[in-house]
Motif scaffolding. Structure first.
Motif, mmCIF file in Angstrom:
data_model
loop_
_atom_site.group_PDB
_atom_site.id
_atom_site.type_symbol
_atom_site.label_atom_id
_atom_site.label_comp_id
_atom_site.label_asym_id
_atom_site.label_seq_id
_atom_site.Cartn_x
_atom_site.Cartn_y
_atom_site.Cartn_z
ATOM 1 N N TYR A 24 0.825 -1.205 0.000
ATOM 2 C CA TYR A 24 0.000 0.000 0.000
ATOM 3 C C TYR A 24 0.861 1.256 0.000
ATOM 4 C CZ TYR A 24 0.981 0.033 5.009
ATOM 5 O OH TYR A 24 1.604 0.032 6.216
ATOM 6 N N VAL A 25 2.146 1.144 0.352
ATOM 7 C CA VAL A 25 3.032 2.301 0.355
ATOM 8 C C VAL A 25 3.690 2.512 -1.004
ATOM 9 C CG1 VAL A 25 3.499 2.162 2.816
ATOM 10 C CG2 VAL A 25 4.977 0.970 1.233
ATOM 11 N N LEU A 26 3.494 1.586 -1.922
ATOM 12 C CA LEU A 26 4.099 1.703 -3.246
ATOM 13 C C LEU A 26 3.248 2.584 -4.144
ATOM 14 C CD1 LEU A 26 5.029 -2.027 -3.843
ATOM 15 C CD2 LEU A 26 6.525 -0.222 -3.012
ATOM 16 N N GLU A 27 3.903 3.145 -5.140
ATOM 17 C CA GLU A 27 3.173 3.903 -6.146
ATOM 18 C C GLU A 27 2.465 2.908 -7.068
ATOM 19 O OE1 GLU A 27 5.420 6.887 -8.149
ATOM 20 O OE2 GLU A 27 6.404 7.522 -6.300
ATOM 21 N N PRO A 28 1.452 3.372 -7.820
ATOM 22 C CA PRO A 28 0.691 2.433 -8.666
ATOM 23 C C PRO A 28 1.546 1.640 -9.646
ATOM 24 C CG PRO A 28 -0.470 4.504 -8.497
ATOM 25 C CD PRO A 28 0.857 4.702 -7.820
ATOM 26 N N TRP A 29 2.530 2.265 -10.278
ATOM 27 C CA TRP A 29 3.360 1.519 -11.224
ATOM 28 C C TRP A 29 4.234 0.504 -10.494
ATOM 29 C CZ3 TRP A 29 8.708 1.673 -11.207
ATOM 30 C CH2 TRP A 29 9.305 2.686 -10.454
ATOM 31 N N GLU A 30 4.655 0.812 -9.278
ATOM 32 C CA GLU A 30 5.430 -0.148 -8.495
ATOM 33 C C GLU A 30 4.550 -1.310 -8.037
ATOM 34 O OE1 GLU A 30 8.736 2.736 -6.387
ATOM 35 O OE2 GLU A 30 6.729 2.630 -5.519
ATOM 36 N N GLN A 31 3.303 -0.997 -7.688
ATOM 37 C CA GLN A 31 2.370 -2.064 -7.305
ATOM 38 C C GLN A 31 2.125 -3.016 -8.461
ATOM 39 O OE1 GLN A 31 -1.278 -0.387 -5.863
ATOM 40 N NE2 GLN A 31 -0.563 -0.335 -3.750
ATOM 41 N N SER A 32 1.983 -2.485 -9.669
ATOM 42 C CA SER A 32 1.735 -3.371 -10.816
ATOM 43 C C SER A 32 2.933 -4.257 -11.091
ATOM 44 C CB SER A 32 1.345 -2.559 -12.048
ATOM 45 O OG SER A 32 2.421 -1.760 -12.461
ATOM 46 N N ILE A 33 4.143 -3.725 -10.967
ATOM 47 C CA ILE A 33 5.338 -4.548 -11.160
ATOM 48 C C ILE A 33 5.424 -5.614 -10.070
ATOM 49 C CG2 ILE A 33 7.863 -4.526 -11.098
ATOM 50 C CD1 ILE A 33 7.752 -1.853 -12.556
ATOM 51 N N PHE A 34 5.185 -5.215 -8.824
ATOM 52 C CA PHE A 34 5.215 -6.164 -7.709
ATOM 53 C C PHE A 34 4.187 -7.272 -7.900
ATOM 54 C CE2 PHE A 34 3.574 -7.479 -3.549
ATOM 55 C CZ PHE A 34 4.723 -7.976 -2.980
ATOM 56 N N ASN A 35 2.962 -6.900 -8.276
ATOM 57 C CA ASN A 35 1.911 -7.899 -8.486
ATOM 58 C C ASN A 35 2.240 -8.831 -9.644
ATOM 59 O OD1 ASN A 35 0.365 -6.957 -6.351
ATOM 60 N ND2 ASN A 35 -0.775 -5.533 -7.637
ATOM 61 N N THR A 36 2.846 -8.286 -10.706
ATOM 62 C CA THR A 36 3.220 -9.116 -11.850
ATOM 63 C C THR A 36 4.293 -10.126 -11.469
ATOM 64 O OG1 THR A 36 2.696 -7.292 -13.342
ATOM 65 C CG2 THR A 36 4.103 -9.049 -14.205
ATOM 66 N N VAL A 37 5.305 -9.674 -10.740
ATOM 67 C CA VAL A 37 6.370 -10.585 -10.313
ATOM 68 C C VAL A 37 5.811 -11.644 -9.365
ATOM 69 C CG1 VAL A 37 8.505 -10.721 -8.975
ATOM 70 C CG2 VAL A 37 8.230 -8.936 -10.698
ATOM 71 N N LEU A 38 4.986 -11.223 -8.421
ATOM 72 C CA LEU A 38 4.395 -12.170 -7.471
ATOM 73 C C LEU A 38 3.523 -13.199 -8.182
ATOM 74 C CD1 LEU A 38 4.088 -12.876 -4.447
ATOM 75 C CD2 LEU A 38 2.041 -11.453 -4.460
ATOM 76 N N LEU A 39 2.698 -12.765 -9.109
ATOM 77 C CA LEU A 39 1.841 -13.686 -9.857
ATOM 78 C C LEU A 39 2.671 -14.643 -10.706
ATOM 79 C CD1 LEU A 39 -1.095 -14.421 -10.519
ATOM 80 C CD2 LEU A 39 -0.938 -12.818 -12.425
ATOM 81 N N THR A 40 3.763 -14.150 -11.295
ATOM 82 C CA THR A 40 4.634 -15.009 -12.091
ATOM 83 C C THR A 40 5.287 -16.082 -11.232
ATOM 84 O OG1 THR A 40 5.068 -13.169 -13.587
ATOM 85 C CG2 THR A 40 6.606 -15.020 -13.652
#
Length: 80
Positions: A24-40
């Motif tokens: 929740y402390v990440l910016e939206p573009w950082e959240q999308s990268i984090f979610n993509t890596v986690l999902l992968t």
């Protein structure tokens, strides 16, 4: 369960996910990268488990059955 309660429940689960991962402390573009890596990573773990766990279970069963005096299966077909 009505749609509104289900929607609130999903929203609560997503909020819990944000809190647990501290994303929740990440910016939206950082959240999308984090979610993509986690999902992968999760997808690769699930695929690897789907492919390799049955092989390891079969090999372990063969090993333990041979320890208990089980018959070995022949890989050569008997021709008459």
């Amino acid at each position: 369960m009505d749609v509104k309660r289900f929607k609130e429940y999903i929203s609560w689960l997503y909020y819990q996910y944000l809190l647990v991962t501290c994303s929740y402390v990440l910016e939206p573009w950082e959240q999308s990268i984090f979610n993509t890596v986690l999902l992968t990573v999760v997808a690769m773990v699930v695929y690897t488990a789907y492919v390799f766990i049955p092989i390891h279970i079969r090999l372990a069963l063969e090993f333990f059955s041979s320890l208990c005096g089980g018959q070995h299966e022949s890989t050569v077909a008997i021709m008459s």
